[in-house]
Scaffold this motif. Sequence first.
Motif, PDB file in Angstrom:
ATOM      1  N   LEU A   9      37.701  32.782  47.851  1.00 11.06           N
ATOM      2  CA  LEU A   9      36.430  32.051  47.834  1.00 11.06           C
ATOM      3  C   LEU A   9      35.965  31.702  49.249  1.00 11.06           C
ATOM      4  O   LEU A   9      34.777  31.445  49.461  1.00 11.06           O
ATOM      5  CB  LEU A   9      36.575  30.771  47.006  1.00 11.06           C
ATOM      6  CG  LEU A   9      36.834  30.963  45.504  1.00 11.06           C
ATOM      7  CD1 LEU A   9      37.159  29.626  44.847  1.00 11.06           C
ATOM      8  CD2 LEU A   9      35.630  31.611  44.826  1.00 11.06           C
ATOM      9  N   LEU A  10      36.897  31.686  50.206  1.00  6.09           N
ATOM     10  CA  LEU A  10      36.517  31.424  51.595  1.00  6.09           C
ATOM     11  C   LEU A  10      35.497  32.444  52.099  1.00  6.09           C
ATOM     12  O   LEU A  10      34.664  32.125  52.951  1.00  6.09           O
ATOM     13  CB  LEU A  10      37.762  31.437  52.495  1.00  6.09           C
ATOM     14  CG  LEU A  10      38.702  30.228  52.377  1.00  6.09           C
ATOM     15  CD1 LEU A  10      40.050  30.544  53.014  1.00  6.09           C
ATOM     16  CD2 LEU A  10      38.074  28.997  53.014  1.00  6.09           C
ATOM     17  N   SER A 251      29.436  21.639  31.414  1.00  7.83           N
ATOM     18  CA  SER A 251      30.182  22.895  31.351  1.00  7.83           C
ATOM     19  C   SER A 251      30.757  23.120  29.957  1.00  7.83           C
ATOM     20  O   SER A 251      30.905  22.186  29.161  1.00  7.83           O
ATOM     21  CB  SER A 251      31.311  22.870  32.383  1.00  7.83           C
ATOM     22  OG  SER A 251      32.223  23.923  32.174  1.00  7.83           O
ATOM     23  N   ASP A 252      31.112  24.389  29.668  1.00  8.41           N
ATOM     24  CA  ASP A 252      31.797  24.704  28.419  1.00  8.41           C
ATOM     25  C   ASP A 252      33.187  24.086  28.395  1.00  8.41           C
ATOM     26  O   ASP A 252      33.765  23.887  27.322  1.00  8.41           O
ATOM     27  CB  ASP A 252      31.906  26.222  28.242  1.00  8.41           C
ATOM     28  CG  ASP A 252      30.548  26.871  28.020  1.00  8.41           C
ATOM     29  OD1 ASP A 252      29.626  26.166  27.572  1.00  8.41           O
ATOM     30  OD2 ASP A 252      30.417  28.078  28.313  1.00  8.41           O
ATOM     31  N   LEU A 283      29.769  24.066  46.896  1.00 10.44           N
ATOM     32  CA  LEU A 283      28.557  23.872  46.109  1.00 10.44           C
ATOM     33  C   LEU A 283      27.329  24.432  46.829  1.00 10.44           C
ATOM     34  O   LEU A 283      26.430  24.997  46.201  1.00 10.44           O
ATOM     35  CB  LEU A 283      28.358  22.383  45.806  1.00 10.44           C
ATOM     36  CG  LEU A 283      29.383  21.739  44.872  1.00 10.44           C
ATOM     37  CD1 LEU A 283      29.088  20.254  44.709  1.00 10.44           C
ATOM     38  CD2 LEU A 283      29.405  22.429  43.510  1.00 10.44           C
ATOM     39  N   SER A 284      27.289  24.293  48.149  1.00  8.82           N
ATOM     40  CA  SER A 284      26.142  24.805  48.912  1.00  8.82           C
ATOM     41  C   SER A 284      26.119  26.326  48.955  1.00  8.82           C
ATOM     42  O   SER A 284      25.079  26.933  49.230  1.00  8.82           O
ATOM     43  CB  SER A 284      26.160  24.253  50.344  1.00  8.82           C
ATOM     44  OG  SER A 284      27.212  24.827  51.096  1.00  8.82           O
ATOM     45  N   SER A 288      31.016  27.233  41.707  1.00  4.84           N
ATOM     46  CA  SER A 288      31.015  26.218  40.659  1.00  4.84           C
ATOM     47  C   SER A 288      31.809  25.000  41.116  1.00  4.84           C
ATOM     48  O   SER A 288      32.524  25.050  42.131  1.00  4.84           O
ATOM     49  CB  SER A 288      31.634  26.770  39.379  1.00  4.84           C
ATOM     50  OG  SER A 288      33.029  26.987  39.564  1.00  4.84           O
ATOM     51  N   LEU A 289      31.704  23.916  40.368  1.00  3.34           N
ATOM     52  CA  LEU A 289      32.470  22.717  40.711  1.00  3.34           C
ATOM     53  C   LEU A 289      33.963  23.007  40.622  1.00  3.34           C
ATOM     54  O   LEU A 289      34.748  22.558  41.475  1.00  3.34           O
ATOM     55  CB  LEU A 289      32.081  21.570  39.759  1.00  3.34           C
ATOM     56  CG  LEU A 289      32.461  20.157  40.202  1.00  3.34           C
ATOM     57  CD1 LEU A 289      31.816  19.802  41.534  1.00  3.34           C
ATOM     58  CD2 LEU A 289      32.039  19.137  39.127  1.00  3.34           C
ATOM     59  N   HIS A 290      34.373  23.762  39.625  1.00  2.00           N
ATOM     60  CA  HIS A 290      35.782  24.129  39.468  1.00  2.00           C
ATOM     61  C   HIS A 290      36.258  24.994  40.622  1.00  2.00           C
ATOM     62  O   HIS A 290      37.334  24.766  41.195  1.00  2.00           O
ATOM     63  CB  HIS A 290      35.970  24.866  38.133  1.00  2.00           C
ATOM     64  CG  HIS A 290      37.304  25.524  37.987  1.00  2.00           C
ATOM     65  ND1 HIS A 290      37.450  26.867  37.773  1.00  2.00           N
ATOM     66  CD2 HIS A 290      38.555  25.025  38.065  1.00  2.00           C
ATOM     67  CE1 HIS A 290      38.746  27.168  37.709  1.00  2.00           C
ATOM     68  NE2 HIS A 290      39.432  26.072  37.884  1.00  2.00           N
TER      69      HIS A 290
END
Length: 325
Positions: A9-10, A251-252, A283-284, A288-290
């Motif tokens: 994700l980085l 969220s689900d 977030l920016s 997702s938050l997760h």
Amino acid sequence: MSEQSALNLLDRINGTISVVGSMNADYTVTTDRLPGPGETVNGGALQILPGGKSGNQAAAAAKIGAHVQMFGAVGSDDNAVFLINNLDNAGVDTSHIRRVLGPSGTTVITVDAHGENTIVYSPGSNAQVSVEYVESMREVLGKSKVLGLCLESPMETVTACAKMCHEMGITVLLNNSPFVPSLPPELVAAADVLLVNEHEMAQMLGIDEPSDGDWNAFDWHMAAEHMQKYGFERAIVTLGAEGSMVLDSTSDEPVKRIQPVKVNAVDTTGSGDAFMGTVLAGLSSGLSLHESASLASYVAAYAAAGYGAQASYGTAAQIRKAFEG
């Protein structure tokens, strides 16, 4: 989420962030154990390190690749130059920081052999981050996707800034720290995401902590419902060395556990701010938050393995190398 997936994700961090708040010079000393009331203990050499919750969050986000603007105030002392230079070196845009007469913000930090700490905060110039100043920065703030706030600035300024940015469609992430058990309703309404630790959450929501201290068996669905009633549909609750919980009623999966990242912690002073800064960056950048919380676990763990706050933060490359080997 696997370690490799989280670290990948980085590569996606490239969003634009504004952080409004505090910058402090941290006067830090290490001891074998924290002193009790009225007690004197021997300590190591005193270090002066760059800090302040907002400054830390900005530096952490910038070092992993986000585009960060810092807003706040420094004084007319030598610490002002020191603080701004360190943020510049981390890649933060400091061009909008206000200079005021008097001392810059400071903290006095004691760190024990287990990495635990005590902190005393003196606001200094942070107390002069005014509503008028924030409103004068409206156009520049409006260029960001996410706003980061904590409570080391005056509450009226934090609230006004949150309202202004929320109305412009900017996602507002509020770190309720230093902790306030009852937040102003206007601030709650304007904040999109809350970040607190487990003890702060329990006190804020008026719910009991587990008597045996086992948060794994805690009813997190109940906590998510209470959080929504309080006014936050999305929140992250940090659990120290036990990871974190994402509470997201939109969220689900309204409750999701983020597993901890184990390291040999030497100083946890800036880990919480590294976590917050990473969530801002995530977030920016469309995470997702997760996903943001999962990545934040690695960035915060890296920080806990080094001394100081900003001094312990890593770049994306350094964090990858530390965990990928």
